[in-house]
Design a protein around this motif. Structure first.
Motif, mmCIF file in Angstrom:
data_model
loop_
_atom_site.group_PDB
_atom_site.id
_atom_site.type_symbol
_atom_site.label_atom_id
_atom_site.label_comp_id
_atom_site.label_asym_id
_atom_site.label_seq_id
_atom_site.Cartn_x
_atom_site.Cartn_y
_atom_site.Cartn_z
ATOM 1 N N GLY A 183 0.798 -1.218 0.000
ATOM 2 C CA GLY A 183 0.000 0.000 0.000
ATOM 3 C C GLY A 183 0.829 1.265 0.000
ATOM 4 N N GLY A 184 2.151 1.139 -0.079
ATOM 5 C CA GLY A 184 3.018 2.310 -0.043
ATOM 6 C C GLY A 184 3.663 2.583 -1.385
ATOM 7 N N VAL A 185 4.612 3.496 -1.365
ATOM 8 C CA VAL A 185 5.324 3.897 -2.570
ATOM 9 C C VAL A 185 6.749 3.380 -2.491
ATOM 10 C CG1 VAL A 185 6.102 5.860 -3.960
ATOM 11 C CG2 VAL A 185 3.904 5.968 -2.761
ATOM 12 N N ARG A 186 7.236 2.837 -3.606
ATOM 13 C CA ARG A 186 8.604 2.323 -3.629
ATOM 14 C C ARG A 186 9.585 3.463 -3.355
ATOM 15 N NH1 ARG A 186 10.675 -0.991 -8.762
ATOM 16 N NH2 ARG A 186 9.429 -2.575 -7.705
ATOM 17 N N PRO A 187 10.507 3.290 -2.425
ATOM 18 C CA PRO A 187 11.468 4.362 -2.126
ATOM 19 C C PRO A 187 12.359 4.648 -3.327
ATOM 20 C CG PRO A 187 12.110 2.306 -1.047
ATOM 21 C CD PRO A 187 10.735 2.088 -1.605
ATOM 22 N N ARG A 188 12.657 5.910 -3.501
ATOM 23 C CA ARG A 188 13.487 6.332 -4.630
ATOM 24 C C ARG A 188 14.954 6.025 -4.341
ATOM 25 N NH1 ARG A 188 16.509 10.856 -5.590
ATOM 26 N NH2 ARG A 188 16.816 11.460 -7.777
ATOM 27 N N ALA A 189 15.586 5.325 -5.302
ATOM 28 C CA ALA A 189 17.006 5.016 -5.141
ATOM 29 C C ALA A 189 17.822 6.291 -5.301
ATOM 30 C CB ALA A 189 17.433 3.981 -6.176
ATOM 31 N N SER A 190 18.739 6.509 -4.380
ATOM 32 C CA SER A 190 19.562 7.709 -4.439
ATOM 33 C C SER A 190 21.022 7.308 -4.564
ATOM 34 C CB SER A 190 19.352 8.569 -3.192
ATOM 35 O OG SER A 190 19.744 7.859 -2.034
ATOM 36 N N SER A 191 21.809 8.209 -5.121
ATOM 37 C CA SER A 191 23.234 7.959 -5.296
ATOM 38 C C SER A 191 23.986 9.250 -5.014
ATOM 39 C CB SER A 191 23.518 7.479 -6.723
ATOM 40 O OG SER A 191 24.898 7.560 -7.010
ATOM 41 N N PRO A 192 24.937 9.222 -4.093
ATOM 42 C CA PRO A 192 25.736 10.434 -3.834
ATOM 43 C C PRO A 192 26.455 10.926 -5.084
ATOM 44 C CG PRO A 192 26.056 8.808 -2.094
ATOM 45 C CD PRO A 192 25.279 8.126 -3.176
ATOM 46 N N LEU A 193 26.949 9.978 -5.906
ATOM 47 C CA LEU A 193 27.641 10.378 -7.132
ATOM 48 C C LEU A 193 26.687 11.079 -8.090
ATOM 49 C CD1 LEU A 193 30.094 10.429 -8.972
ATOM 50 C CD2 LEU A 193 29.506 8.104 -9.720
ATOM 51 N N ALA A 194 25.484 10.524 -8.241
ATOM 52 C CA ALA A 194 24.496 11.152 -9.120
ATOM 53 C C ALA A 194 24.126 12.541 -8.608
ATOM 54 C CB ALA A 194 23.252 10.274 -9.218
ATOM 55 N N ASP A 195 24.017 12.671 -7.295
ATOM 56 C CA ASP A 195 23.692 13.981 -6.720
ATOM 57 C C ASP A 195 24.809 14.989 -6.985
ATOM 58 O OD1 ASP A 195 21.323 12.945 -5.797
ATOM 59 O OD2 ASP A 195 22.081 12.533 -3.775
ATOM 60 N N ARG A 196 26.055 14.533 -6.883
ATOM 61 C CA ARG A 196 27.184 15.442 -7.138
ATOM 62 C C ARG A 196 27.228 15.857 -8.604
ATOM 63 N NH1 ARG A 196 29.938 12.179 -3.247
ATOM 64 N NH2 ARG A 196 30.814 10.838 -4.876
ATOM 65 N N ILE A 197 26.949 14.904 -9.488
ATOM 66 C CA ILE A 197 26.928 15.236 -10.918
ATOM 67 C C ILE A 197 25.818 16.240 -11.205
ATOM 68 C CG2 ILE A 197 26.472 14.321 -13.228
ATOM 69 C CD1 ILE A 197 27.838 11.734 -12.359
ATOM 70 N N GLY A 198 24.647 16.008 -10.618
ATOM 71 C CA GLY A 198 23.541 16.938 -10.810
ATOM 72 C C GLY A 198 23.882 18.332 -10.308
ATOM 73 N N HIS A 199 24.568 18.396 -9.174
ATOM 74 C CA HIS A 199 24.976 19.694 -8.628
ATOM 75 C C HIS A 199 25.986 20.369 -9.551
ATOM 76 C CE1 HIS A 199 26.038 22.748 -5.670
ATOM 77 N NE2 HIS A 199 27.312 22.453 -5.885
ATOM 78 N N PHE A 200 26.919 19.581 -10.087
ATOM 79 C CA PHE A 200 27.925 20.129 -11.005
ATOM 80 C C PHE A 200 27.259 20.733 -12.242
ATOM 81 C CE2 PHE A 200 30.291 19.315 -14.938
ATOM 82 C CZ PHE A 200 31.423 20.082 -14.725
ATOM 83 N N VAL A 201 26.335 19.995 -12.834
ATOM 84 C CA VAL A 201 25.659 20.480 -14.043
ATOM 85 C C VAL A 201 24.875 21.756 -13.743
ATOM 86 C CG1 VAL A 201 23.869 19.949 -15.749
ATOM 87 C CG2 VAL A 201 25.545 18.198 -15.106
ATOM 88 N N LYS A 202 24.144 21.744 -12.640
ATOM 89 C CA LYS A 202 23.338 22.909 -12.282
ATOM 90 C C LYS A 202 24.208 24.120 -11.960
ATOM 91 C CE LYS A 202 19.672 24.351 -9.089
ATOM 92 N NZ LYS A 202 18.814 23.925 -7.945
ATOM 93 N N GLU A 203 25.344 23.871 -11.329
ATOM 94 C CA GLU A 203 26.208 24.961 -10.869
ATOM 95 C C GLU A 203 26.983 25.618 -12.006
ATOM 96 O OE1 GLU A 203 27.972 27.375 -7.827
ATOM 97 O OE2 GLU A 203 26.307 25.947 -7.737
ATOM 98 N N TYR A 204 27.434 24.816 -12.964
ATOM 99 C CA TYR A 204 28.387 25.333 -13.947
ATOM 100 C C TYR A 204 27.847 25.424 -15.372
ATOM 101 C CZ TYR A 204 31.807 24.635 -10.246
ATOM 102 O OH TYR A 204 32.486 24.702 -9.056
ATOM 103 N N TYR A 205 26.619 24.988 -15.607
ATOM 104 C CA TYR A 205 26.133 24.953 -16.993
ATOM 105 C C TYR A 205 26.078 26.349 -17.612
ATOM 106 C CZ TYR A 205 23.312 23.969 -21.096
ATOM 107 O OH TYR A 205 22.862 23.878 -22.391
ATOM 108 N N ASP A 206 25.426 27.288 -16.950
ATOM 109 C CA ASP A 206 25.279 28.632 -17.526
ATOM 110 C C ASP A 206 26.632 29.296 -17.755
ATOM 111 O OD1 ASP A 206 22.549 28.641 -17.833
ATOM 112 O OD2 ASP A 206 22.152 29.524 -15.867
ATOM 113 N N ALA A 207 27.523 29.170 -16.771
ATOM 114 C CA ALA A 207 28.852 29.767 -16.928
ATOM 115 C C ALA A 207 29.597 29.131 -18.095
ATOM 116 C CB ALA A 207 29.652 29.607 -15.636
ATOM 117 N N SER A 208 29.440 27.824 -18.257
ATOM 118 C CA SER A 208 30.121 27.130 -19.353
ATOM 119 C C SER A 208 29.560 27.543 -20.704
ATOM 120 C CB SER A 208 29.995 25.615 -19.173
ATOM 121 O OG SER A 208 30.629 25.200 -17.988
#
Length: 282
Positions: free
Chosen positions: A152-177
């Motif tokens: 009756g619940g929702v499957r927990p979302r799989a998380s990855s520290p590496l994926a989070d760091r990559i996402g932060h990198f893209v968000k942080e540096y995309y416009d400047a790049s």
């Protein structure tokens, strides 16, 4: 984006399933472009521009660019064919697609004399595409299958520290790049102008083709527009300084007037419907 991996598959099956997709070929193309550019960079630092490996690396980079942008253009055309949609503006509308522009320019660079700067915009784009694909597709494949959802619940979302760091990198540096890419594209044009002034081989043909490419980029990219504005303001400041010969001011004003006339005469908005340009996704 590819669907999430099937939790019932083994790691080998998930990898094989991913490798069979056209998007994986797109990823491999971008990865090849990055590695070839880095390899060429080592030759350039050793001033061995025309060595055998340097030439192979340089040409391979643009072959990889042609493959990646070709895949995106193919997928776009296939999607249009399935829905029966047609690009507005005919041929001009097709050329307003940024992916088509970068594809055609990669073909030009492939058969032109070496311009090392020309590799850099493609490489910057590829870095972000590889990062995004790795985060969205590769990392989930290597992750352990998520735990089953409670009743009756929702499957927990799989998380990855590496994926989070990559996402932060893209968000942080995309416009400047992208601003760096815009500045590089202007610098490439200046480099070609100097080549044309020295009547280097095929430089005038390349100048015409690249000017058309840069004009299209200006109409579609706010980053290019900002770079042009900053460059113009910088030259205005230099020319307006005390001690600048009046003839220099006259030449600069004439140049700006000519550029404005060229801009107005080559406004593709006159020929393409209001649907707007297709943004680059490759």
């Amino acid at each position: 984006m590819s669907p999430p991996p099937n939790a019932n598959m083994s790691l080998q099956e998930r990898l094989l399933h991913l490798a069979k997709t056209l998007q994986f070929a797109w990823f491999v193309g971008h990865m090849t472009l990055i590695l070839s550019t880095v390899r060429y960079g080592f030759s350039w630092l050793r001033m061995n521009y025309y060595g055998r490996m340097a030439q192979i690396s340089y040409r391979t980079s643009f072959v990889a660019a042609i493959v990646t942008y070709g895949i995106v253009v193919y997928k776009t055309q296939r999607a249009r064919a399935k829905t029966g949609a047609r690009a507005s503006g005919g041929l001009v509308g097709q050329l307003s697609d940024e992916n088509v522009q970068y594809l055609l320019m990669a073909l030009v660079w492939l058969f032109s004399p070496q311009y090392p700067l020309a590799l850099m915009p493609y490489c910057v784009y590829s870095i972000f595409h590889v990062a995004t694909y790795t985060r969205a597709n590769l990392i989930p494949v290597f992750q352990a299958p998520p735990t089953p959802a409670p009743e009756g619940g929702v499957r927990p979302r799989a998380s990855s520290p590496l994926a989070d760091r990559i996402g932060h990198f893209v968000k942080e540096y995309y416009d400047a790049s992208m601003s760096v890419v815009a500045a590089l594209e202007l610098l490439i044009w200046v480099r070609i102008v100097f080549s044309a002034m020295l009547f280097q081989r095929r430089s005038w043909i390349l100048l015409g083709l690249y000017t058309a490419f840069l004009r299209a980029r200006y109409s579609q990219s706010s980053h290019v527009q900002t770079s042009v504005s900053h460059l113009s303001a910088r030259i205005d400041s230099l020319v307006g300084a005390q001690g600048t010969p009046p003839v220099a001011r006259q030449v600069w004003e004439s140049t700006k007037s000519g550029v404005r006339q060229f801009h107005d005469a080559t406004d593709m908005g006159k020929y393409v419907n209001a649907g707007g340009p297709v943004k680059k996704t490759s």
